[in-house]
Motif scaffolding. Structure first.
Motif, PDB file in Angstrom:
ATOM      1  N   ALA A  54       1.422  -1.148   0.246  1.00 49.25           N
ATOM      2  CA  ALA A  54       0.351   0.399   0.310  1.00 49.25           C
ATOM      3  C   ALA A  54       1.265   0.931   0.097  1.00 49.25           C
ATOM      4  N   THR A  55       2.021   1.381   0.407  1.00 52.05           N
ATOM      5  CA  THR A  55       2.844   2.367   1.073  1.00 52.05           C
ATOM      6  C   THR A  55       3.692   2.430  -0.436  1.00 52.05           C
ATOM      7  N   LYS A  56       3.947   2.136  -0.966  1.00 46.60           N
ATOM      8  CA  LYS A  56       4.613   1.747  -2.393  1.00 46.60           C
ATOM      9  C   LYS A  56       3.223   1.950  -3.002  1.00 46.60           C
ATOM     10  N   GLY A  57       2.241   1.204  -3.519  1.00 46.75           N
ATOM     11  CA  GLY A  57       1.481   1.822  -3.900  1.00 46.75           C
ATOM     12  C   GLY A  57       1.410   3.260  -4.038  1.00 46.75           C
ATOM     13  N   GLY A  58       0.971   3.626  -2.936  1.00 43.44           N
ATOM     14  CA  GLY A  58       0.730   5.271  -2.564  1.00 43.44           C
ATOM     15  C   GLY A  58       1.698   5.875  -3.609  1.00 43.44           C
ATOM     16  N   ILE A  59       3.145   5.942  -2.359  1.00 40.04           N
ATOM     17  CA  ILE A  59       4.363   6.403  -3.408  1.00 40.04           C
ATOM     18  C   ILE A  59       4.559   5.978  -5.158  1.00 40.04           C
ATOM     19  N   ASN A  60       3.847   5.389  -6.008  1.00 35.85           N
ATOM     20  CA  ASN A  60       3.829   5.471  -7.345  1.00 35.85           C
ATOM     21  C   ASN A  60       2.756   6.189  -7.480  1.00 35.85           C
ATOM     22  N   ALA A  61       1.430   6.477  -6.982  1.00 40.36           N
ATOM     23  CA  ALA A  61       0.392   7.740  -7.285  1.00 40.36           C
ATOM     24  C   ALA A  61       0.527   9.125  -7.025  1.00 40.36           C
ATOM     25  N   PHE A  62       1.614   8.922  -6.201  1.00 42.99           N
ATOM     26  CA  PHE A  62       1.941  10.614  -5.584  1.00 42.99           C
ATOM     27  C   PHE A  62       3.075  10.837  -7.035  1.00 42.99           C
ATOM     28  N   THR A  63       4.118   9.373  -7.335  1.00 46.16           N
ATOM     29  CA  THR A  63       5.029  10.149  -8.634  1.00 46.16           C
ATOM     30  C   THR A  63       4.719  10.982  -9.250  1.00 46.16           C
ATOM     31  N   LYS A  64       3.158   9.892  -9.985  1.00 45.23           N
ATOM     32  CA  LYS A  64       2.262  10.825 -11.037  1.00 45.23           C
ATOM     33  C   LYS A  64       2.174  11.650 -10.935  1.00 45.23           C
ATOM     34  N   ALA A  65       1.196  11.792  -9.927  1.00 47.53           N
ATOM     35  CA  ALA A  65       0.583  13.117 -10.156  1.00 47.53           C
ATOM     36  C   ALA A  65       1.511  14.623  -9.842  1.00 47.53           C
ATOM     37  N   LEU A  66       3.189  14.218  -8.954  1.00 45.52           N
ATOM     38  CA  LEU A  66       3.205  15.523  -8.335  1.00 45.52           C
ATOM     39  C   LEU A  66       3.658  15.774  -9.773  1.00 45.52           C
ATOM     40  N   ALA A  67       4.323  14.534 -10.133  1.00 45.76           N
ATOM     41  CA  ALA A  67       5.459  15.122 -11.958  1.00 45.76           C
ATOM     42  C   ALA A  67       4.610  16.112 -12.946  1.00 45.76           C
ATOM     43  N   LYS A  68       3.244  15.298 -12.842  1.00 46.06           N
ATOM     44  CA  LYS A  68       2.649  16.587 -13.542  1.00 46.06           C
ATOM     45  C   LYS A  68       2.440  17.869 -13.124  1.00 46.06           C
ATOM     46  N   GLU A  69       2.026  18.309 -11.198  1.00 47.18           N
ATOM     47  CA  GLU A  69       1.861  19.901 -10.694  1.00 47.18           C
ATOM     48  C   GLU A  69       3.578  20.477 -11.488  1.00 47.18           C
ATOM     49  N   LEU A  70       4.940  19.475 -11.204  1.00 47.66           N
ATOM     50  CA  LEU A  70       6.027  20.299 -11.258  1.00 47.66           C
ATOM     51  C   LEU A  70       6.248  20.496 -12.790  1.00 47.66           C
ATOM     52  N   ALA A  71       5.901  19.816 -13.523  1.00 49.78           N
ATOM     53  CA  ALA A  71       6.593  19.249 -14.931  1.00 49.78           C
ATOM     54  C   ALA A  71       6.368  20.813 -15.377  1.00 49.78           C
ATOM     55  N   PRO A  72       5.761  22.355 -15.419  1.00 49.06           N
ATOM     56  CA  PRO A  72       5.761  23.133 -16.023  1.00 49.06           C
ATOM     57  C   PRO A  72       6.846  24.079 -15.231  1.00 49.06           C
ATOM     58  N   SER A  73       7.616  23.586 -14.134  1.00 50.75           N
ATOM     59  CA  SER A  73       8.852  24.322 -13.414  1.00 50.75           C
ATOM     60  C   SER A  73      10.029  23.706 -14.133  1.00 50.75           C
ATOM     61  N   ASN A  74      10.474  22.520 -14.973  1.00 51.43           N
ATOM     62  CA  ASN A  74      11.455  22.159 -14.473  1.00 51.43           C
ATOM     63  C   ASN A  74      11.706  21.325 -14.220  1.00 51.43           C
ATOM     64  N   ILE A  75      11.190  20.346 -13.287  1.00 50.68           N
ATOM     65  CA  ILE A  75      11.334  19.440 -12.260  1.00 50.68           C
ATOM     66  C   ILE A  75      10.533  18.255 -12.684  1.00 50.68           C
ATOM     67  N   GLN A  76      11.335  17.347 -12.536  1.00 56.98           N
ATOM     68  CA  GLN A  76      10.829  15.776 -12.907  1.00 56.98           C
ATOM     69  C   GLN A  76      10.546  14.820 -11.944  1.00 56.98           C
ATOM     70  N   VAL A  77       9.963  14.265 -12.141  1.00 54.85           N
ATOM     71  CA  VAL A  77       9.401  13.274 -10.526  1.00 54.85           C
ATOM     72  C   VAL A  77       9.240  11.525 -10.844  1.00 54.85           C
ATOM     73  N   ASN A  78      10.932  11.192 -10.801  1.00 55.14           N
ATOM     74  CA  ASN A  78       9.932   9.729 -11.283  1.00 55.14           C
ATOM     75  C   ASN A  78      10.249   9.049 -10.183  1.00 55.14           C
ATOM     76  N   ALA A  79      10.721   7.561 -10.002  1.00 58.29           N
ATOM     77  CA  ALA A  79      10.188   5.904  -8.958  1.00 58.29           C
ATOM     78  C   ALA A  79      10.430   5.305  -9.870  1.00 58.29           C
ATOM     79  N   ILE A  80      10.738   4.209  -8.912  1.00 60.71           N
ATOM     80  CA  ILE A  80      12.266   3.131  -9.566  1.00 60.71           C
ATOM     81  C   ILE A  80      11.652   1.617  -8.569  1.00 60.71           C
ATOM     82  N   ALA A  81      10.438   1.059  -8.787  1.00 59.92           N
ATOM     83  CA  ALA A  81      10.108  -0.046  -8.569  1.00 59.92           C
ATOM     84  C   ALA A  81      10.792  -0.993  -8.269  1.00 59.92           C
ATOM     85  N   CYS A  82      11.760  -1.356  -7.765  1.00 61.65           N
ATOM     86  CA  CYS A  82      12.639  -2.220  -7.583  1.00 61.65           C
ATOM     87  C   CYS A  82      12.084  -3.287  -7.099  1.00 61.65           C
ATOM     88  N   GLY A  83      13.072  -4.735  -7.893  1.00 62.26           N
ATOM     89  CA  GLY A  83      12.317  -5.838  -7.598  1.00 62.26           C
ATOM     90  C   GLY A  83      13.054  -6.362  -6.335  1.00 62.26           C
TER      91      GLY A  83
END
Length: 243
Positions: free
Chosen positions: A155-184
Motif C-alpha cells: 500500500a505504501t509503495k502503491g501510494g508512492i507510485n501514485a504520488f510520483t505520477k501526480a506530482l510529476a504533472k504538478e511540477l513539469a511546468p517548472s522543469n522539475i522531473q519526478v520519477n520512481a524506480i519499482a525495485c524487484g
C-alpha cells in the motif's frame, strides 16, 4: 561551476548508501540521513568524504515534519537548496494483515509514505525557484502488483507510485522531473531474512536468475538525476523481468 547537492533519505546502508556513494564519486555534495543507527551513518559519511566531497549527515525521522525541517535548514545553510531528492527511506512488514497492529501500520505509513511527502514538500520551493530539479522515489514491484502478507508495504509503495505520477504533472511546468524506480528483489539486508531454500526458490522465479544489486539501483538513480528532462511521471521497473 559549483557542486550540485543530492539529498538521500535512509542512506546509512543498502540501496541508500549505494546511491550516496555513486553521487559522491561523481562529485556531488551529499546530504544523508537515517532514523536511528548513528554509528553506521557516521561511518557512511566518512566513506563518502573519502571521495573529496562535502557530506552532511542527520540522525532523525523524516516522517516527522519538524525533524525534516531541521535537516533541510542545515542543508540550505551548508549547501543551498538540494538539486536532487532521493526518497529512499523505507521499512517492510511481513505478516497477515489481520495480525498487524495499528501501531505497526502507522509506523510503516509514516516511514515509507509520509517521509516522501515531507521531504518533497520542503525540496520543491528551492527547485521551483531554480526552475530545475529531480525527485526520485524508491518504490517496489509490490506497489504495482501487490504482495500477499505484505499488504501495508504494498500500500505504501502503491501510494508512492501514485504520488510520483501526480506530482510529476504538478511540477513539469517548472522543469522539475519526478520519477520512481519499482525495485524487484535487491540483495540488501532487508531480504537477508530469507532461508537458503527460500532464496533459491525466489531466484528461480526471476528470469535473470539472480537478485539485483544495490549498485544497479544507484546507477539508474544517477542516470535519472542528471539526464532526461522529458522523462517524468514514470514508474520504472528494475526487477530482472520478474513482475
Amino acid at each position: 561551476m559549483s557542486r550540485k547537492t543530492v539529498l538521500i533519505t535512509g542512506a546509512s546502508r543498502g540501496i541508500g548508501k549505494a546511491i550516496a556513494v555513486k553521487f559522491a564519486k561523481k562529485g556531488y555534495n551529499v546530504a544523508i540521513n537515517c532514523l536511528r543507527n548513528e554509528d553506521q551513518l557516521l561511518q557512511t559519511k566518512k566513506e563518502l568524504e573519502s571521495y573529496q566531497i562535502s557530506c552532511l549527515s542527520y540522525l532523525g525521522d523524516m516522517g516527522d515534519l519538524n525533524q525534516c525541517q531541521e535537516f533541510y535548514d542545515r542543508i540550505r545553510k551548508q549547501f543551498g537548496s538540494p538539486d536532487i531528492l532521493v526518497n529512499n527511506a523505507g521499512i517492510s512488514y511481513i505478516g497477515l494483515l489481520q495480525d498487524m497492529s495499528t501501531e505497526a501500520w502507522d509506523r510503516i505509513i509514516r516511514t515509507n509514505l509520509t517521509s516522501t511527502f515531507n521531504c518533497s514538500k520542503l525540496a520543491i520551493p528551492g527547485m521551483v525557484e531554480k526552475k530545475s530539479g529531480k525527485i526520485i522515489n524508491i518504490s517496489s514491484v509490490w506497489g504495482v502488483a501487490g504482495a500477499s502478507c505484505e499488504v501495508a508495504y504494498s500500500a505504501t509503495k502503491g501510494g508512492i507510485n501514485a504520488f510520483t505520477k501526480a506530482l510529476a504533472k504538478e511540477l513539469a511546468p517548472s522543469n522539475i522531473q519526478v520519477n520512481a524506480i519499482a525495485c524487484g528483489a535487491i540483495d540488501t539486508e532487508m531480504n537477508r531474512f530469507l532461508e537458503e531454500d527460500e532464496l533459491i526458490a525466489l531466484t528461480e522465479e526471476i528470469p535473470t536468475g539472480r537478485l539485483g544489486k544495490a549498485e544497479e539501483v544507484a546507477d539508474l538513480v544517477y542516470h535519472l538525476g542528471y539526464k532526461n528532462a522529458y522523462l517524468t511521471g514514470q514508474i520504472i521497473g528494475l526487477d530482472g523481468g520478474w513482475i
